[in-house]
Design a protein around this motif. Sequence first.
Motif, PDB file in Angstrom:
ATOM      1  N   GLY A  14       0.794  -1.224   0.000  1.00 37.70           N
ATOM      2  CA  GLY A  14       0.000   0.000   0.000  1.00 37.70           C
ATOM      3  C   GLY A  14       0.826   1.273   0.000  1.00 37.70           C
ATOM      4  O   GLY A  14       0.319   2.335   0.341  1.00 37.70           O
ATOM      5  N   LEU A  15       2.093   1.152  -0.347  1.00 37.95           N
ATOM      6  CA  LEU A  15       2.910   2.351  -0.509  1.00 37.95           C
ATOM      7  C   LEU A  15       3.887   2.123  -1.655  1.00 37.95           C
ATOM      8  O   LEU A  15       4.348   1.016  -1.869  1.00 37.95           O
ATOM      9  CB  LEU A  15       3.711   2.675   0.759  1.00 37.95           C
ATOM     10  CG  LEU A  15       4.572   1.573   1.351  1.00 37.95           C
ATOM     11  CD1 LEU A  15       5.862   2.137   1.893  1.00 37.95           C
ATOM     12  CD2 LEU A  15       3.805   0.854   2.444  1.00 37.95           C
ATOM     13  N   GLN A  16       4.098   3.180  -2.402  1.00 42.85           N
ATOM     14  CA  GLN A  16       5.148   3.115  -3.426  1.00 42.85           C
ATOM     15  C   GLN A  16       6.285   4.023  -2.994  1.00 42.85           C
ATOM     16  O   GLN A  16       7.306   3.576  -2.506  1.00 42.85           O
ATOM     17  CB  GLN A  16       4.584   3.477  -4.787  1.00 42.85           C
ATOM     18  CG  GLN A  16       3.813   2.305  -5.396  1.00 42.85           C
ATOM     19  CD  GLN A  16       3.153   2.663  -6.700  1.00 42.85           C
ATOM     20  OE1 GLN A  16       3.670   3.429  -7.495  1.00 42.85           O
ATOM     21  NE2 GLN A  16       1.992   2.090  -6.936  1.00 42.85           N
ATOM     22  N   CYS A  17       6.118   5.341  -3.160  1.00 40.65           N
ATOM     23  CA  CYS A  17       7.190   6.225  -2.706  1.00 40.65           C
ATOM     24  C   CYS A  17       7.174   6.349  -1.196  1.00 40.65           C
ATOM     25  O   CYS A  17       8.198   6.579  -0.577  1.00 40.65           O
ATOM     26  CB  CYS A  17       7.093   7.584  -3.380  1.00 40.65           C
ATOM     27  SG  CYS A  17       5.860   8.682  -2.649  1.00 40.65           S
ATOM     28  N   GLY A  18       5.996   6.243  -0.587  1.00 43.32           N
ATOM     29  CA  GLY A  18       5.907   6.250   0.867  1.00 43.32           C
ATOM     30  C   GLY A  18       5.797   7.617   1.514  1.00 43.32           C
ATOM     31  O   GLY A  18       5.708   7.699   2.738  1.00 43.32           O
ATOM     32  N   ILE A  19       5.753   8.690   0.744  1.00 42.95           N
ATOM     33  CA  ILE A  19       5.717  10.022   1.374  1.00 42.95           C
ATOM     34  C   ILE A  19       4.354  10.284   2.010  1.00 42.95           C
ATOM     35  O   ILE A  19       4.247  11.000   3.003  1.00 42.95           O
ATOM     36  CB  ILE A  19       6.079  11.137   0.349  1.00 42.95           C
ATOM     37  CG1 ILE A  19       6.431  12.446   1.070  1.00 42.95           C
ATOM     38  CG2 ILE A  19       4.948  11.406  -0.638  1.00 42.95           C
ATOM     39  CD1 ILE A  19       7.839  12.540   1.544  1.00 42.95           C
ATOM     40  N   CYS A  20       3.308   9.678   1.467  1.00 38.56           N
ATOM     41  CA  CYS A  20       1.970   9.872   2.030  1.00 38.56           C
ATOM     42  C   CYS A  20       1.715   8.925   3.186  1.00 38.56           C
ATOM     43  O   CYS A  20       0.726   9.074   3.899  1.00 38.56           O
ATOM     44  CB  CYS A  20       0.910   9.606   0.946  1.00 38.56           C
ATOM     45  SG  CYS A  20       0.857   7.872   0.421  1.00 38.56           S
ATOM     46  N   THR A  21       2.571   7.914   3.338  1.00 38.98           N
ATOM     47  CA  THR A  21       2.290   6.797   4.251  1.00 38.98           C
ATOM     48  C   THR A  21       2.127   7.217   5.713  1.00 38.98           C
ATOM     49  O   THR A  21       1.174   6.779   6.365  1.00 38.98           O
ATOM     50  CB  THR A  21       3.374   5.716   4.086  1.00 38.98           C
ATOM     51  OG1 THR A  21       3.489   5.414   2.686  1.00 38.98           O
ATOM     52  CG2 THR A  21       3.037   4.465   4.853  1.00 38.98           C
TER      53      THR A  21
ATOM     54  N   LEU B 183      -3.769  12.766   0.234  1.00 36.31           N
ATOM     55  CA  LEU B 183      -3.452  12.536  -1.178  1.00 36.31           C
ATOM     56  C   LEU B 183      -2.349  11.503  -1.325  1.00 36.31           C
ATOM     57  O   LEU B 183      -1.351  11.530  -0.604  1.00 36.31           O
ATOM     58  CB  LEU B 183      -2.989  13.838  -1.836  1.00 36.31           C
ATOM     59  CG  LEU B 183      -3.965  15.008  -1.815  1.00 36.31           C
ATOM     60  CD1 LEU B 183      -3.357  16.201  -2.543  1.00 36.31           C
ATOM     61  CD2 LEU B 183      -5.285  14.590  -2.463  1.00 36.31           C
ATOM     62  N   CYS B 184      -2.544  10.595  -2.280  1.00 34.92           N
ATOM     63  CA  CYS B 184      -1.475   9.690  -2.679  1.00 34.92           C
ATOM     64  C   CYS B 184      -1.422   9.758  -4.191  1.00 34.92           C
ATOM     65  O   CYS B 184      -2.431   9.540  -4.861  1.00 34.92           O
ATOM     66  CB  CYS B 184      -1.758   8.261  -2.229  1.00 34.92           C
ATOM     67  SG  CYS B 184      -0.535   7.108  -2.901  1.00 34.92           S
ATOM     68  N   ARG B 185      -0.280  10.086  -4.740  1.00 29.85           N
ATOM     69  CA  ARG B 185      -0.171  10.207  -6.190  1.00 29.85           C
ATOM     70  C   ARG B 185       0.331   8.912  -6.820  1.00 29.85           C
ATOM     71  O   ARG B 185       0.296   8.761  -8.030  1.00 29.85           O
ATOM     72  CB  ARG B 185       0.787  11.366  -6.521  1.00 29.85           C
ATOM     73  CG  ARG B 185       0.852  11.759  -7.981  1.00 29.85           C
ATOM     74  CD  ARG B 185      -0.498  12.200  -8.552  1.00 29.85           C
ATOM     75  NE  ARG B 185      -0.322  13.080  -9.705  1.00 29.85           N
ATOM     76  CZ  ARG B 185      -1.300  13.499 -10.475  1.00 29.85           C
ATOM     77  NH1 ARG B 185      -2.548  13.112 -10.239  1.00 29.85           N
ATOM     78  NH2 ARG B 185      -1.066  14.304 -11.485  1.00 29.85           N
ATOM     79  N   CYS B 186       0.831   7.983  -6.008  1.00 28.38           N
ATOM     80  CA  CYS B 186       1.489   6.797  -6.583  1.00 28.38           C
ATOM     81  C   CYS B 186       0.575   5.600  -6.759  1.00 28.38           C
ATOM     82  O   CYS B 186       0.719   4.864  -7.727  1.00 28.38           O
ATOM     83  CB  CYS B 186       2.637   6.346  -5.692  1.00 28.38           C
ATOM     84  SG  CYS B 186       3.944   7.554  -5.464  1.00 28.38           S
ATOM     85  N   THR B 187      -0.295   5.338  -5.793  1.00 26.36           N
ATOM     86  CA  THR B 187      -0.912   4.008  -5.735  1.00 26.36           C
ATOM     87  C   THR B 187      -2.289   3.904  -6.360  1.00 26.36           C
ATOM     88  O   THR B 187      -2.784   2.790  -6.556  1.00 26.36           O
ATOM     89  CB  THR B 187      -1.099   3.569  -4.265  1.00 26.36           C
ATOM     90  OG1 THR B 187      -2.023   4.482  -3.657  1.00 26.36           O
ATOM     91  CG2 THR B 187       0.213   3.594  -3.507  1.00 26.36           C
ATOM     92  N   GLY B 188      -2.948   5.039  -6.594  1.00 27.41           N
ATOM     93  CA  GLY B 188      -4.340   4.955  -7.036  1.00 27.41           C
ATOM     94  C   GLY B 188      -5.261   4.500  -5.919  1.00 27.41           C
ATOM     95  O   GLY B 188      -6.419   4.194  -6.154  1.00 27.41           O
TER      96      GLY B 188
ATOM     97  N   TYR C  63       3.710  14.871  -7.803  1.00 26.20           N
ATOM     98  CA  TYR C  63       4.320  14.133  -6.683  1.00 26.20           C
ATOM     99  C   TYR C  63       4.069  14.907  -5.395  1.00 26.20           C
ATOM    100  O   TYR C  63       4.050  16.128  -5.368  1.00 26.20           O
ATOM    101  CB  TYR C  63       5.834  13.931  -6.906  1.00 26.20           C
ATOM    102  CG  TYR C  63       6.488  15.078  -7.651  1.00 26.20           C
ATOM    103  CD1 TYR C  63       6.874  16.225  -6.979  1.00 26.20           C
ATOM    104  CD2 TYR C  63       6.660  15.033  -9.035  1.00 26.20           C
ATOM    105  CE1 TYR C  63       7.426  17.292  -7.658  1.00 26.20           C
ATOM    106  CE2 TYR C  63       7.208  16.103  -9.725  1.00 26.20           C
ATOM    107  CZ  TYR C  63       7.595  17.228  -9.025  1.00 26.20           C
ATOM    108  OH  TYR C  63       8.130  18.294  -9.699  1.00 26.20           O
ATOM    109  N   ILE C  64       3.878  14.157  -4.298  1.00 30.34           N
ATOM    110  CA  ILE C  64       3.484  14.801  -3.038  1.00 30.34           C
ATOM    111  C   ILE C  64       4.695  15.461  -2.349  1.00 30.34           C
ATOM    112  O   ILE C  64       4.542  16.408  -1.590  1.00 30.34           O
ATOM    113  CB  ILE C  64       2.811  13.774  -2.096  1.00 30.34           C
ATOM    114  CG1 ILE C  64       1.628  13.088  -2.812  1.00 30.34           C
ATOM    115  CG2 ILE C  64       2.323  14.441  -0.814  1.00 30.34           C
ATOM    116  CD1 ILE C  64       0.523  14.000  -3.286  1.00 30.34           C
ATOM    117  N   GLU C  65       5.887  14.959  -2.614  1.00 35.31           N
ATOM    118  CA  GLU C  65       7.070  15.550  -1.964  1.00 35.31           C
ATOM    119  C   GLU C  65       7.639  16.684  -2.818  1.00 35.31           C
ATOM    120  O   GLU C  65       8.107  16.449  -3.934  1.00 35.31           O
ATOM    121  CB  GLU C  65       8.170  14.492  -1.793  1.00 35.31           C
ATOM    122  CG  GLU C  65       9.398  15.055  -1.093  1.00 35.31           C
ATOM    123  CD  GLU C  65      10.676  14.247  -1.344  1.00 35.31           C
ATOM    124  OE1 GLU C  65      11.578  14.307  -0.508  1.00 35.31           O
ATOM    125  OE2 GLU C  65      10.790  13.578  -2.387  1.00 35.31           O
TER     126      GLU C  65
HETATM  127  S1  FES Z   1       2.975   6.225  -2.083  1.00 38.10           S
HETATM  128 FE1  FES Z   1       3.720   7.987  -3.092  1.00 38.10          FE
HETATM  129  S2  FES Z   1       2.274   9.459  -2.586  1.00 38.10           S
HETATM  130 FE2  FES Z   1       1.450   7.681  -1.737  1.00 38.10          FE
END
Ligand code: FES
Lengths: 161, 771
Positions: free
Chosen positions: A101-108, A138-143, B211-213
């Motif tokens: 449930g995370l890709q980049c993980g910044i929203c995690t 907001l999460c931009r990676c996972t949909g 991107y969020i960051e």
């Molecule tokens: S995992 Fe990248 S913004 Fe949610």
Amino acid sequence: MQSQRKTHVSTTVNGEPREFLCEPHQVLSDVLRNTLNLTGTKEGCNTGDCGACSVLLDGTLVCSCLVLAAEVEGKGVVTVEGIGEEGKLHPIQQKLLEHAGLQCGICTPGIVIASRALLEKNPDPSETEVRYWLAGNLCRCTGYDKIIRAVLDAGAVMRGQ
Amino acid sequence: MNMNVKTEFKYVGTRPIRPDGPDKVTGRARYGADLNVQGMIYGHIVRSPHAHAKIKSIDFSAACKLPGVLATMSADDLPEPGDRKIPGGEVEMALKTFSPVVMARKKVLYHGQAVAAVAATSPELAAEAARLVKVEYEVLPHIMDMHAAARADAPLLHDDVYTQGVDPAPTTPSNIPTQIEISTGDISKGFAEADLVVERTYFVPMCHQGYIEPHACVVQTDENGKVDIWCSTQGAFMVRTLTAAVTGIDIGRFKVTASEIGGGFGGKTTVYLEPVAVVLSLKSGRPVKMVMSRDDVFRATGPAAAAETRVKIGVTRDGRITAIETDILMDCGAYTSHPIMAGVLFNSACYRCENVRSFGREVLTNKPRVYAYRAPGIPQPVVAVECVVNEIAERLNMDPIDFRLLNAVDEGDVMAIGIPFQAIGLKQVLQEAKAHPHYTAELKAGQGRGVAVAFWINAGMQSSATINVSEDGSVNILTGNPDIGGSRASMALMAAEVLGIPVETIRPSVVDTDSVGFCDVTGGSRTTLATGGAVIKAAETLVKELRKRAAAIWSLDIEEVDWTGGMAVAKSGTGLENMNREDAATRGDKTLTLADLAARAGATGGPLCAVASHNAHNAAPSFALNICDAQVDRETGKVDILRYTCVQDAGKAIHPAYVEGQMQGGAVQGIGWALNEEYIFNEQGRLDNPGFLDYRIPVASDLPMIDTVIVEVPNPLHPYGVRGVGEVPIAPPMPAVVTAVNRAAGTRLCHLPLSPPKLLAAIEAAEAGTA
Ligand code: FES
Ligand code: FES
């Protein structure tokens, strides 16, 4: 520009008593990250729109970028660093990992905090309830698909199912 | 050059928890803005308040009077770019197309462009000092409309841009840096053969990667002049190359460490802050931290190009495509960047067609310079091609998937650019989609369904990997590709496969530019293919070394030692291929585990390590298909996405959960681009929606679950069959959504995004019978 006097604040962060000095205009996310070195709380916008800075303030879910640091005097703050125990992840954290449930993980961190607040209030939410509750994160990676599944699954684990 | 592609796997294709995951769910992982160092000061950028102006002078004197302001800079501190070309991953870039994006020189070409910077002891003080920098401008007329900018009499953004791709070369400059055309067959003959010709024009707006960051970096310099950069980026080596080029400082002085990255999607394949922080740090002698605000991110980074595409497709009565003609005008912002290339070359690559003409022009306008966004240049024209294909299938009374199956490219077909396809998975993708329950599920009144397919080329490029074995036999893998979506897990899986050891015993890391060989950016869907290729190569080298060490211990020839099940085994004449560890042990065969060999490494020749350098020429294309069901509220124009399915050929899914993640994430980005996302500029050429409130990306409550089907038609050129998965997912969603929405609403909107007011107006027009 900078005020002459800083404000002294006594508070509780993740169950530990903490004190800090802050400028009157400083927001909580800034103090958490840059004064208390708790960089698990993220900043994606500083305008209350992304939810990356979510923390619990006396149990209530807030965007820490919208809370003045001086306001937490005498209150209890819970950040992502305070979720789960040493060596044992909280079911929400564990399920986010298992479901990818995370890709980049910044929203995690924000998702972890917001989901915890949800499951505390509503231990058995529907998919729609999870989606509306997390609409401010907001999460931009996972949909969102795998995040939603992880939160529903974590709820089941916490209910002992 | 087909090689043996492995098809049986023990670890590859499983779904272990990613090694960097626990730090990310507990908040330990450190991203760009998470580093604070002793003595650090803060940089702040002064940005242009005009969309087009000459910079007449910059006066720092008032700013410098503020106590605590320690350095200032402008383009005067950077070398003139001249005509220098910088080698890039896929294409070389002219320094003058990105140095002024870091810091404008003589002229500003978009609102928010960087013109100067200051560094001070607190972020607030730096912001205050930036406000005191006096910049004198001579305001010039700005051009925001790409059609206006393309006209011969348009005011020029640059006086040295001459259209490339025109013969003879033009002698007067223009706002069109690139024109490109490809054709095969005879386009007029193709249309003459057609029984039905459909021609439409679609517009896709400029949008942001989102991107969020925000971009962030910390730069430190040491006593020897070494410059240490910590930043959020898709490529530490790219940051090194570009920062050296922009600052004029030797590459050898830089060490770049990529932080964890909070999303990129192509938007972090360049530098914005890093060269500025380097200059401020060198001038002040202090570490400098810079973090962009969200407003800066929207105004001055990314975005993806806007485009208008006219497409004309001819078909016979029985559904065979006879001609495809496309004409694309692409708005690339203020500096040339070439997303038009892929748009022209590949917009109809899914279809077998003898007569193709594809033409495109890039236009410069007073908007931020565009950068890559997942399959750059492709989603914009693909909307047009796929929506027209859907319309044709409907008019021929054919099922849209059957129509595509009839015209789909397959192995042996030659692309319009003359390259033949090897084994590809388009037909399998179409068949899987047709068999999916979603495709035949019933729709209610007021609902619509759209399908669309897309092609993406995928990149290879250069990568390195190092594998070190610790004394206890545990394994460290070092690569230089920032991990945006789980690539460390994939690296560990591939190494586990070669070494035959449990994936949990492998520790993959992304390390700095001093600690591993060169790696091109994490982009172009290349990391699993190319960096993974380097990891496989290094692991194979290590296995050979391990066999050699075991052979030495046993006084055997290396050919008499095999590596199987994570250990060296002395061949004893038995059927080795059937052997596993227990068999070997019970039979009494000689074995040495990785741990045994690691413990004896000193005695057998020294530490166990392997390095691989790799230039991947084995990239292979991907195809993706989306099915979208939508419902439109006729009172408000609001769209609900009811059901969504993605089908994609991954070649081989190394970690299927992260392949699904790419498919789902790309689909939702495309849904956002189709329905909501767009850059809105006002009369003054300023972006009116530079925040997540007004630039609305999809949120959880906007969406259903996103179903995924992974198809695996192995890339015949890769040892594990990998193709690359990250980019193609953003190409099919827009046409799938647009088709579904238009069907649901009974409209024929061709101008994206299909936002509620636009849709409402179209519905009302359709009801009034004027559409
Ligand atoms: S995992 Fe990248 S913004 Fe949610
Ligand atoms: S940083 Fe607080 S909501 Fe985005």
